[in-house]
Design a protein around this motif. Structure first.
Motif, mmCIF file in Angstrom:
data_model
loop_
_atom_site.group_PDB
_atom_site.id
_atom_site.type_symbol
_atom_site.label_atom_id
_atom_site.label_comp_id
_atom_site.label_asym_id
_atom_site.label_seq_id
_atom_site.Cartn_x
_atom_site.Cartn_y
_atom_site.Cartn_z
ATOM 1 N N GLU A 249 -17.263 -28.902 -14.404
ATOM 2 C CA GLU A 249 -16.613 -27.652 -14.889
ATOM 3 C C GLU A 249 -15.419 -27.284 -14.125
ATOM 4 O O GLU A 249 -14.469 -26.559 -14.438
ATOM 5 N N ARG A 252 -12.629 -29.248 -15.581
ATOM 6 C CA ARG A 252 -12.342 -28.805 -16.900
ATOM 7 C C ARG A 252 -11.679 -27.289 -16.723
ATOM 8 O O ARG A 252 -10.438 -27.080 -17.655
ATOM 9 N N HIS A 291 -12.306 -26.917 -24.152
ATOM 10 C CA HIS A 291 -13.597 -26.404 -23.592
ATOM 11 C C HIS A 291 -14.821 -27.222 -23.821
ATOM 12 O O HIS A 291 -15.775 -27.299 -23.171
#
Length: 309
Positions: A249, A252, A291
């Motif tokens: 995450e 990202r 996403h």
């Protein structure tokens, strides 16, 4: 998107700054409209993501300057790299130098939390003149993506070199390669989006450099410039950050932030089709967006230029 940069530079969305700024954020008068404190979370997140790259770079510098007594991080931002330098050189005192008081407060807090406070200090001054406020000459100076915010880069390097102790080392992080996050063909829009973002970023960076007060055009031959200001044994080495898909995450979030910055800063340099593609990439509800994509990665290369007094 991504060159110069230790992972962070709010006014360099990609190539020369944003991608690499692990901290390098000394800002001159041209950039006083930026609130670095508000950007602290972003700066810290990016610097932590780039820690593997910066750890390798610091270890390489340590082979050239093994036991410095005083290490100065020029344009330290919130001090992530400053603390990494303190860990790399356990016998050194480290001074984080930056123009932002709130970011230096973050640096002091980080050093305290890592148990480094007894040999960690900060100095709130503007570069390049602020180096004259150092109490002692430095054995190692680290300037990561801070130099390109200064109008006269050659004069700044000369000022840094003057505050080096005999035998001391100056390490400058500038350049590298454009970072990559996605394949050439992502299934939406025209293939080659990131190459066109790179081209837009180069145009943007040229305009940014020209707008810095006192800006002096300079060939970006960093070893040549280090030699020109009287330093010797100039050389360079490039370090890679390779975070393959599927990313975590933090990676990202970094990729999302880079596309957001490109969308905001480069809108005048990209055509309508590419802007539309970037909007899709940034849409949290679009399954083709960053996403959700399983092919998202982070590949970045930063170059460190070193020379000694």
């Amino acid at each position: 998107m991504g060159q110069h940069h230790h992972g962070q530079d709010p006014h360099r969305p990609a190539r020369q700054c944003a991608q690499g700024h692990g901290h390098g954020h000394e800002h001159g008068p041209a950039h006083t409209d930026l609130d670095w404190a508000e950007l602290a979370e972003y700066l810290v997140g990016q610097a932590e993501l780039f820690a593997p790259l910066n750890r390798q770079a610091a270890a390489w510098v340590a082979t050239r300057q093994p036991e410095p007594g005083l290490v100065v991080d020029l344009g330290s931002g919130p001090g992530v790299m400053s603390c990494l330098l303190a860990e790399t050189f356990p016998g050194a005192r480290v001074v984080a130098l930056d123009g932002s008081g709130p970011l230096l407060e973050r640096a002091r807090t980080r050093a305290r939390e890592l148990g480094l406070a007894d040999r960690f200090g900060t100095l709130e001054v503007q570069l390049p003149g602020g180096v004259e406020d150092l109490d002692y000459p430095a054995d190692l100076m680290w300037a990561s993506r801070s130099l390109h915010h200064l109008g006269d880069q050659r004069a700044a390097l000369a000022a840094f070199a003057e505050r080096l102790a005999p035998g001391g080392t100056l390490a400058v992080v500038e350049g590298g390669l454009p970072s990559r996050f996605l394949p050439r063909d992502i299934g939406i829009g025209r293939p080659g989006l990131q190459s066109r973002i790179d081209a837009a970023e180069d145009r943007w960076f040229t305009e940014m450099r020209a707008s810095v007060p006192g800006s002096v055009p300079e060939t970006e031959d960093w070893p040549g410039l280090l030699t020109a200001v009287g330093l010797r044994d100039a050389t360079s080495r490039t370090f890679l950050l390779d975070l393959p898909a599927p990313v975590d995450e933090a990676a990202r979030a970094y990729a999302v932030s880079q596309f957001q910055r490109a969308r905001g800063t480069l809108a005048d340099f990209l055509d309508a089709d590419d802007l539309s593609t970037v909007d899709r990439l940034l849409d949290p509800d679009d399954k083709a967006g960053v996403h959700h994509r399983t092919d998202l990665f982070v590949l970045a290369a930063h170059t460190v230029h070193v020379a000694r007094r």
